[in-house]
Design a protein around this motif. Sequence first.
Motif, mmCIF file in Angstrom:
data_model
loop_
_atom_site.group_PDB
_atom_site.id
_atom_site.type_symbol
_atom_site.label_atom_id
_atom_site.label_comp_id
_atom_site.label_asym_id
_atom_site.label_seq_id
_atom_site.Cartn_x
_atom_site.Cartn_y
_atom_site.Cartn_z
ATOM 1 N N LYS A 6 71.208 28.711 32.314
ATOM 2 C CA LYS A 6 70.441 29.791 31.707
ATOM 3 C C LYS A 6 69.000 29.759 32.183
ATOM 4 C CE LYS A 6 67.502 30.804 28.129
ATOM 5 N NZ LYS A 6 66.431 30.102 27.405
ATOM 6 N N GLY A 148 65.554 33.754 20.564
ATOM 7 C CA GLY A 148 65.742 32.507 21.321
ATOM 8 C C GLY A 148 67.212 32.192 21.583
ATOM 9 N N ASP A 151 69.935 30.585 24.847
ATOM 10 C CA ASP A 151 70.407 29.210 25.066
ATOM 11 C C ASP A 151 71.838 29.090 24.538
ATOM 12 O OD1 ASP A 151 67.797 28.529 25.869
ATOM 13 O OD2 ASP A 151 67.211 27.955 23.845
ATOM 14 N N GLN A 206 60.559 24.983 19.947
ATOM 15 C CA GLN A 206 61.105 26.233 20.479
ATOM 16 C C GLN A 206 61.993 26.043 21.709
ATOM 17 O OE1 GLN A 206 57.781 28.461 21.739
ATOM 18 N NE2 GLN A 206 58.963 30.257 22.302
HETATM 19 MG MG MG Z 1 63.898 30.035 24.433
#
Ligand code: MG
Length: 404
Positions: A6, A148, A151, A206
Motif C-alpha cells: 500500500k 486512514g 492500510d 497515525q
Molecule cells: Mg495512513
Amino acid sequence: MIKVYKFGGTSVGSVEKIQAIADRIMSEPNNQHVVVVSAMGHTTDQLVELCSKISTTPEPREYDALISTGENVSAALLSMAIIAKGGKAISLNGSQAGIYTSNGHKRAKIMDVRPDRIQLELNENKVVVVTGFQGVSEFNDVTTIGRGGSDTSAVVLAASLGLKECDIYTDVDGVYTTDPRCVSQAKKLSVVSYDEMLELASMGAQVLHPRAVECAKENGITLHVRSSFSSDEGTRIKELNSMELNRTVTGIALKRDEAKISVVGVADQPGIAGKLFGELGNHNVNIDMIIQSNEQENETNTITFTVSEDDYEDAKKITERVAKELGAGHVVGDTSIAKVSIVGVGMISKPGVAATMFKTLGECGVNIQLITTSEIKVSCAVESGQADVAVQALHDAFELHNAK
Ligand code: MG
Ligand code: ADP
Ligand code: ASP
C-alpha cells in the motif's frame, strides 16, 4: 510470487511520485503486484471540507460517495502511468476488487473479500491497482471504512490471497518510539509486536490503522512499515516471543482530538451509568476514558468521560437529554483535551511504570485529568496545550532515545 502493498497519501501526492512508484513496480517484473493506493496528498481532507460547505449533516451515503473518490483518482493515475511506461495494469475500485462491507457508512466494517477479479487480472500479467479506503455494501452502495483505512484494505487483500506479508509504504521509514514529527529524538524500532502496535495505533499513532494491525494479527501476516522514498528496511510488526520483548515501554502515542464531558450532580444509585452509557452506545458514540467521583455531602456523583472530538456534539446532546431524565445537575464539556499513552508489553512484569509516568507529568507541571490502563498501556487525558511537553518528558524519562 504475489505481493500486496500500500502507498499512502503523501507517497502518491504528485504526478512525479506516481511515476516513481510505477518505475519501482516495473523494476520487479517477476512478481505479481497488487497495489493499494490512498488518495493523493490531502485530497480526502479537502473533500470533507467541501462537503461541510454544503451540509453539516450530510446523508452518510452521499458523504461516502464523495470522500471515497480521491482513491479512484490515484488508482487510475497509477495504472495509466504503468501502461504509459509499457507495462500492463488495471485499476479496480472497492466493489470491483471484491471488498464487501457492512451497510453502515463512514466506518463500515469489511465483512468479506472475494478477490476473484484480482486473481483473474493477475493471471493476465497485469499489475492490479486497488483503491484503498472503500468497499461496497450489500445494497451495492460505495462505503468507506474509516479515515486512514487504506492500510486495512491492503491487509485484508493480502489475507484473502493467502499471503503472510504486506508492505505499508509511507512518508516515514518505519514505526518510531513516538511521532518523529513531535519528538526529534524519536528512534526507529526494528520490530514491534502486534499487541503493542495495536495499542499504539488505537491510542493515536497515525502510522497504521488499528484494524489493519488486528487483521494482520488474526491472519499471521507480518507488516513491514517502510519508506516510499527509499529501499531501506523499515519496521516489522509480528508476533514476538517473550525473549524478544525486553522493553518496558516501547512507544508513546498522542491523540490530540479528544473531548471531555462531565455530568455533575447525578444521584449515587445503581443503574445510572448503565442508562447514560447505554444511550450513548445506542447512538454509536465510542466512549474512551471514564471516571466517577463522589461528593459525600449531597450523596451525588460526577461522571466524566472522553469521546473523540468528532463525536463531541452528538455525545453532549445525548448526555444533556439523559441528564435531564435522571434529574442530574448540569453537563459541562471541554474540547481542549489530548490523550497521552505509554505502551509496552514489558509493563506486565515490571511494577512502577505507571507511577513513573504520573511522577514525570507532575514534575513538568502537567495536570492529569483522567487515567485508563490495560495490561500493556497507561493513558492520561491532559490539557491539549500541554500534550507536546508531556510526550517529550515521557520520552526522556523512559529513555526511549536508546531504543532499537
Ligand atoms: Mg495512513
Ligand atoms: P499515509 O498517508 O502513508 O497513510 P499517515 O500520515 O497516515 O501516512 O501516517 C504516517 C505518519 O504517522 C507519519 O508521517 C508520522 O508523522 C505519524 N506517526 C505518528 N506516530 C508515529 C510513530 N510512532 N512512528 C512513525 N510515524 C508516526
Ligand atoms: N484517503 C483516506 C484518508 O485520508 C484513507 C487513507 O489515506 O488511508 O483517510
